[in-house]
Design an enzyme around this catalytic site. Structure first.
Site, PDB file in Angstrom:
ATOM      1  N   ASP A 290       0.858  -1.171   0.000  1.00 22.22           N
ATOM      2  CA  ASP A 290       0.000   0.000   0.000  1.00 22.22           C
ATOM      3  C   ASP A 290       0.909   1.241   0.000  1.00 22.22           C
ATOM      4  O   ASP A 290       2.125   1.146   0.127  1.00 22.22           O
ATOM      5  CB  ASP A 290      -0.959  -0.026   1.202  1.00 22.22           C
ATOM      6  CG  ASP A 290      -2.205   0.834   0.944  1.00 22.22           C
ATOM      7  OD1 ASP A 290      -2.173   1.666   0.013  1.00 22.22           O
ATOM      8  OD2 ASP A 290      -3.205   0.693   1.662  1.00 22.22           O
ATOM      9  N   TYR A 291       0.286   2.386  -0.133  1.00 21.72           N
ATOM     10  CA  TYR A 291       0.964   3.663  -0.321  1.00 21.72           C
ATOM     11  C   TYR A 291       2.039   3.900   0.755  1.00 21.72           C
ATOM     12  O   TYR A 291       1.708   3.968   1.937  1.00 21.72           O
ATOM     13  CB  TYR A 291      -0.093   4.765  -0.234  1.00 21.72           C
ATOM     14  CG  TYR A 291       0.266   6.073  -0.870  1.00 21.72           C
ATOM     15  CD1 TYR A 291      -0.164   6.377  -2.156  1.00 21.72           C
ATOM     16  CD2 TYR A 291       1.016   7.011  -0.182  1.00 21.72           C
ATOM     17  CE1 TYR A 291       0.149   7.592  -2.738  1.00 21.72           C
ATOM     18  CE2 TYR A 291       1.325   8.221  -0.755  1.00 21.72           C
ATOM     19  CZ  TYR A 291       0.889   8.507  -2.042  1.00 21.72           C
ATOM     20  OH  TYR A 291       1.199   9.711  -2.605  1.00 21.72           O
TER      21      TYR A 291
END
Ligand code: BGC
Length: 765
Positions: A290-291
């Site tokens: 994820d980011y």
């Protein structure tokens, strides 16, 4: 008999040829892909391999400027595997050209985006979509999203989000399919099928990314980015099934969650990403972080440097690093033997294979056809589908004296801060939305009433809430809607038009950014300014229809007690204005059913209809000393899971099992007849629950194991049949977490929601 036998044999031969043939074709294609990737990887430097694992955000790239940006230079050097959230086929073509024409090996880039509930044609929020219980409609929404996104250069979406959640405080409950793993699994499959279609290399399909693996929906106290603690028994029985269903449906990629599992961050968790996902479940796609989460390894205190964190993630089975730029910097670590070369090769291979499957090596511009946008994006056909589907997602919670559907006559007062709030219609996580092209509720009603003689009056009536600072948080991302007039002036205007009206439609609730990422809240009641306005409006004694906007379950006690009609409209996407008018005026008969139950008090969270048996049961939910209950509020929901009204009525009859005894390796059928006893056509979601009374692991009193959405004309009856067997009724038993059914008594229940069911007992031997 002989003839029948030869037909059966012929059929068997035919099926074996087809099946064997298709397996052989698949095997040949896989071998070709492997040979292609082997050849390519043989030419790649270590830096180029690491470059494939790097996924920066496309932010600093704008068409025309691309050539001078930091990312463009990195692409030329082969240090980028893909980009995300860059919009537009022309911009993407421009950037793809840099990769293909100016990097040494010309490897095309992946272009990803958060296409969560539609593209420019926006469908209802995922939570709302799930309330349709219409798998075909859900698949169709994903298919249309893919058609539009791929016409704009995107070949990879960060969806479906399949996190099961039992906590309305968590803002991201809006992005999932509610609280039930069985329904969540069916929806996960439908979404993957819709996005990926029959072939990933078709220019109208894109690769799905199942997220957030794993257990993100269990964040403690519903607080965003918090830790999760389900033990393995509950993890597998409550949360894991939809991820597995999406993987089994062929999802091409998976996103690792921010949270830890067994105390180890998901992105660096070898048990999760390799042992479970690849070895047990057979996943053969790639895993993206994820980011910036590779960087989070340091924040978690698990590793002290970006490099250490990146090594742990890569070796755990993470293939692509979103934004942290940790993987791309690992060359020295590999050369010095601190990071395994094999892990780099495995990850690089998986990413190249994804590009191969998407057809990018055959045509890097496959998704950049400039002629498609005009014909496909936000086209009439897609908008009509989105409007139809939006109508199926709204849940009619209350309809006293059958006030709805409304007649198109008299004077209608439309009041509330959501009534004319164009930027809020699409709902959270609609990155590609073009709000300027969507109608508001006011415009939808105006169009529906045009030429009818009915009069529509409008007043905003209040701000979202009194506190301007809270409203700024609620409308972050430029969706401001604050009015400069005083609260009193706005209220007076609303009361004065309400006095002139025969009926009041109140469009109230949450603004779109009050749910979604990092939108956790502990007060889930109607925001104060809107509540006070509703109280004053109800004091006028006129009928009020509350059209409620929300991206999560909310607490609607006062509204339920004082208002005759509540329509949970969620956020219905680009066609909200028309879709709400369709339901209010009876063009569409509501059929949505809750996929999260609505609480009476936020203190009930975490809270699910899948209440496990306890040693001190309390059937009714009211206070009884030494039973499981609260002293100050019922422990039951205000509206149960599976609940939703229609403008017609359905009767359930002739409910029986074909046998009351079932051997463990046998099956029984459940029959029930549904009759539309009203005077208009409607759809009903027939629900099947089981309650396993005698299992080694403690089971819920009731859990969904089947459903069917049927459309019935007025007066029509239909028999619905479900088949129960060990596979359908099993669970992950506590000793070895194997999907199992044990002998014992099982309650089999059918009904229109999880509360109002009839029961028959099944003895499993
Ligand atoms: C979210 C993901 C999303 C990613 C990229 C993250 O903050 O958790 O769901 O796909 O950003 O936008």
């Amino acid at each position: 008999m002989k003839r029948l036998y030869s037909i059966v044999s012929l059929l068997t031969v035919f099926l074996s040829v087809v099946l064997f043939g298709s397996c052989r074709n698949q095997a040949t294609e896989d071998a070709q892909m492997r040979a292609f990737v082997d050849k390519l990887m043989a030419q790649m430097t270590l830096e180029e391999k690491l470059g494939q694992l790097n996924l920066p955000v496309g932010g600093d790239i704008v068409t025309g400027e691309a050539r001078s940006s930091h990312s463009a230079e990195a692409i030329r050097q082969g240090k980028v595997g893909g980009l995300f959230n860059l919009k537009g086929a022309a911009a993407i073509r421009d950037v793809q050209r840099i990769a293909v024409e100016q990097s040494r090996l010309g490897i095309p880039l992946l272009f990803g985006m958060d296409v969560i509930h539609g593209y420019e044609t926006v469908f209802p929020l995922p939570l709302a979509l799930s309330c349709s219980w219409d798998l075909q409609a859900i698949e169709r929404s994903a298919q249309i999203a893919a058609r539009e996104a791929t016409a704009d250069g995107i070949c990879w979406t960060f969806s479906p989000m399949v996190d099961i959640c039992h906590d309305g405080r968590w803002g991201r409950i809006s992005e999932g399919s509610g609280e039930d793993p069985y329904l969540g699994s069916r929806i996960a499959e439908a979404m993957v099928k819709g996005y990926q279609g029959a072939s990933l290399s078709d220019k109208e399909t894109m690769m799905a990314c199942v997220k957030h693996f794993a257990l993100y929906g269990a964040v403690e106290a519903g607080r965003e980015y918090n830790n999760v603690y389900p033990d393995d028994y509950h993890a597998f029985n409550e949360y894991m099934q939809p991820y597995k269903a999406a993987v089994d449906a062929g999802a091409g990629s998976v996103m690792a969650a921010f949270n830890t599992v067994h105390g180890v961050p998901s992105m660096g968790n070898k048990w999760l990403l390799t042992d479970l996902l690849r070895e047990q479940w057979g996943f053969d796609g790639f895993v993206v972080s994820d980011y910036t989460s590779v960087r989070h390894m340091a924040e978690n205190g698990v590793n002290f440097s970006l490099e250490d964190g990146a090594i742990q993630c890569l070796e755990a089975g993470l293939d692509m690093d979103m934004v942290s730029e940790g993987f791309v910097a690992l060359a020295n670590a590999v050369r010095e033997g601190r990071c395994s070369r094999q892990a780099v090769d495995d990850a690089c291979r998986r990413i190249l294979e994804a590009k191969y499957k998407l057809g990018l090596f055959d045509d890097p511009y496959l998704y950049c056809d400039p002629t498609r946008r005009e014909a496909v994006i936000l086209c009439d056909e897609h908008r009509a589908e989105a409007r139809r589907i939006a109508g199926e997602c709204m849940v009619l919670l209350k309809n006293e004296n059958e006030l709805l559907p409304l007649q198109r006559k008299g004077t209608i007062a439309l009041i509330g801060p959501l009534a004319d709030a164009r930027n809020n219609m699409a709902g959270t996580w609609s990155v590609a939305a073009v709000p300027g092209r969507y109608k508001t509720v006011k415009e939808g009603l105006e169009d529906a009433l045009r030429g009818t003689g009915a009069r529509l009056l409008y007043a905003k009536g209040s701000n979202l809430m009194y506190d301007a600072r809270m409203e700024a948080i609620a409308t972050i991302f430029g969706h401001e809607m604050r009015d400069s007039r005083s609260d009193a002036a706005m209220r007076q205007e609303a009361l004065s038009i309400a006095r002139k009206a025969d009926i009041i439609i109140a469009a109230m609730g949450e603004a779109s950014e009050m749910s979604g990422e990092c939108a956790s809240r502990v007060n889930l009641e109607m925001p104060d300014a809107q509540h006070d306005l509703l109280v004053e409006l109800s004091n006028l004694g006129k009928p009020i229809v509350l059209v409620h906007f929300a991206g999560r379950p909310t607490v609607l006690n006062w509204e339920t007690e004082h208002l005759p009609v509540i329509l949970e409209s969620w956020f219905s996407g680009s066609e909200t204005g028309d879709a709400i008018a369709d339901v209010l005026f009876g063009e569409v008969n509501p059929s949505g059913k809750l996929t999260v139950q609505l609480p009476r008090h936020v203190g009930q969270y975490p809270f699910s209809y899948r209440q496990m048996r306890t040693s001190r049961p309390n059937e009714g939910g009211e206070f009884a000393k030494y039973s499981t209950c609260y002293a100050d509020v019922s422990s039951k929901p205000l509206y149960p899971f599976g609940y939703g009204l229609s403008y017609t009525h359905f009767a359930y009859s002739d409910f029986y099992l074909t046998d009351s005894v079932m051997p463990l390796d046998g099956s029984v059928e459940v029959h029930v007849t549904i009759t539309n006893t009203g005077s208009r056509a409607g759809a009903e979601v027939v629900q099947l629950y089981i309650g396993d009374r005698q299992a080694r692991g403690v089971r819920p009193y009731r859990e969904l194991r089947g459903f069917e959405r049927i459309e019935l004309a007025a007066g029509e009856s239909r028999e619905v049949v479900f088949t129960l067997n060990a596979e359908r009724m099993g669970y992950y038993e506590p000793a070895d977490l194997k999907w199992t059914l044990e002998a014992g008594d099982i309650e089999v229940m059918v009904g229109a929601n999880s509360r109002d069911t009839q029961m028959r007992l099944l003895h499993v031997l």
